[in-house]
Design a protein around this motif. Sequence first.
Motif, PDB file in Angstrom:
ATOM      1  N   THR A 132      -2.691  -1.671  16.252  1.00 39.57           N
ATOM      2  CA  THR A 132      -2.211  -2.782  15.425  1.00 39.57           C
ATOM      3  C   THR A 132      -1.279  -2.259  14.347  1.00 39.57           C
ATOM      4  N   VAL A 133      -1.703  -1.201  13.675  1.00 35.34           N
ATOM      5  CA  VAL A 133      -0.873  -0.605  12.617  1.00 35.34           C
ATOM      6  C   VAL A 133       0.395  -0.031  13.228  1.00 35.34           C
ATOM      7  N   SER A 134       0.286   0.591  14.377  1.00 32.23           N
ATOM      8  CA  SER A 134       1.447   1.185  15.042  1.00 32.23           C
ATOM      9  C   SER A 134       2.511   0.128  15.323  1.00 32.23           C
ATOM     10  N   ARG A 135       2.113  -1.043  15.791  1.00 35.93           N
ATOM     11  CA  ARG A 135       3.075  -2.134  16.049  1.00 35.93           C
ATOM     12  C   ARG A 135       3.722  -2.602  14.753  1.00 35.93           C
ATOM     13  N   HIS A 139       0.837  -1.206   0.000  1.00 34.32           N
ATOM     14  CA  HIS A 139       0.000   0.000   0.000  1.00 34.32           C
ATOM     15  C   HIS A 139       0.873   1.258   0.000  1.00 34.32           C
ATOM     16  N   LEU A 140       1.952   1.242   0.763  1.00 38.45           N
ATOM     17  CA  LEU A 140       2.846   2.399   0.775  1.00 38.45           C
ATOM     18  C   LEU A 140       3.447   2.628  -0.607  1.00 38.45           C
ATOM     19  N   GLU A 141       3.789   1.550  -1.293  1.00 38.78           N
ATOM     20  CA  GLU A 141       4.326   1.683  -2.654  1.00 38.78           C
ATOM     21  C   GLU A 141       3.266   2.272  -3.585  1.00 38.78           C
ATOM     22  N   GLU A 142       2.069   1.701  -3.552  1.00 37.12           N
ATOM     23  CA  GLU A 142       0.994   2.142  -4.447  1.00 37.12           C
ATOM     24  C   GLU A 142       0.577   3.584  -4.188  1.00 37.12           C
ATOM     25  N   ALA A 197       0.264   6.640   9.125  1.00 34.98           N
ATOM     26  CA  ALA A 197      -0.147   5.383   9.763  1.00 34.98           C
ATOM     27  C   ALA A 197      -1.663   5.359   9.939  1.00 34.98           C
ATOM     28  N   THR A 198      -2.259   6.507  10.242  1.00 31.12           N
ATOM     29  CA  THR A 198      -3.715   6.553  10.391  1.00 31.12           C
ATOM     30  C   THR A 198      -4.422   6.245   9.073  1.00 31.12           C
ATOM     31  N   ASP A 199      -3.797   6.614   7.944  1.00 30.22           N
ATOM     32  CA  ASP A 199      -4.366   6.284   6.632  1.00 30.22           C
ATOM     33  C   ASP A 199      -4.336   4.774   6.408  1.00 30.22           C
ATOM     34  N   LEU A 200      -3.242   4.130   6.816  1.00 29.37           N
ATOM     35  CA  LEU A 200      -3.158   2.675   6.700  1.00 29.37           C
ATOM     36  C   LEU A 200      -4.249   2.011   7.540  1.00 29.37           C
ATOM     37  N   ALA A 201      -4.404   2.489   8.768  1.00 30.40           N
ATOM     38  CA  ALA A 201      -5.420   1.909   9.652  1.00 30.40           C
ATOM     39  C   ALA A 201      -6.809   2.070   9.040  1.00 30.40           C
ATOM     40  N   ALA A 202      -7.096   3.226   8.499  1.00 30.49           N
ATOM     41  CA  ALA A 202      -8.408   3.464   7.894  1.00 30.49           C
ATOM     42  C   ALA A 202      -8.598   2.599   6.652  1.00 30.49           C
ATOM     43  N   ALA A 223       4.828  11.285   7.110  1.00 35.45           N
ATOM     44  CA  ALA A 223       4.362  10.277   6.147  1.00 35.45           C
ATOM     45  C   ALA A 223       5.317   9.087   6.175  1.00 35.45           C
ATOM     46  N   LEU A 224       4.763   7.906   6.022  1.00 37.21           N
ATOM     47  CA  LEU A 224       5.566   6.687   5.959  1.00 37.21           C
ATOM     48  C   LEU A 224       5.906   6.413   4.505  1.00 37.21           C
ATOM     49  N   ARG A 225       7.148   6.065   4.258  1.00 38.23           N
ATOM     50  CA  ARG A 225       7.595   5.765   2.893  1.00 38.23           C
ATOM     51  C   ARG A 225       8.510   4.549   2.921  1.00 38.23           C
ATOM     52  N   LEU A 226       8.530   3.846   1.810  1.00 37.63           N
ATOM     53  CA  LEU A 226       9.457   2.723   1.678  1.00 37.63           C
ATOM     54  C   LEU A 226      10.885   3.239   1.621  1.00 37.63           C
ATOM     55  N   THR A 227      11.796   2.517   2.234  1.00 38.08           N
ATOM     56  CA  THR A 227      13.222   2.781   2.046  1.00 38.08           C
ATOM     57  C   THR A 227      13.669   1.980   0.821  1.00 38.08           C
TER      58      THR A 227
END
Length: 153
Positions: A65-68, A43-46, A52-57, A92-96
Amino acid sequence: MTAAETAIETIQREMTVFARRARASAGRMHPELSLVSYTLLGHLEESGGCRATDLAAHYVLDKSTVSRQVAALERTGLIERRQDPADHRVQALRLTPAGQEILDRVTRSRRAVFRERLADWPEEDLKRFAGYLERYNAAASGPATADRIRSDP
């Protein structure tokens, strides 16, 4: 039991088998990358990165759960936090590069497994099956959406 009820029972049973296999194969392809972690990386790639809140939603998961999961992915160097250019108050979370490399490798492995498993299927069956899965997942709501996996060709 009606034919429709029997079919629904069969679908439920077979989707459970599918989910168990997906979880097991994710662990074999990269021991530190669970199916949930793989899905979050995808999802982060796409999305090009998100909070993180966007991932949870998106996956209808509890924030804790997402935070862990995010903390574990950060510890392993697969994702990083960066200031969101649109809102400097937000991280924002991004892939390394390492996260992108592992995601690419696992995705190639998953695709190979799917291609091998479906190699004998006629093209029309593949198209129909793909359409049914898209239709099913488009209608899904609640925690079941967290089980979606990245398996595009």
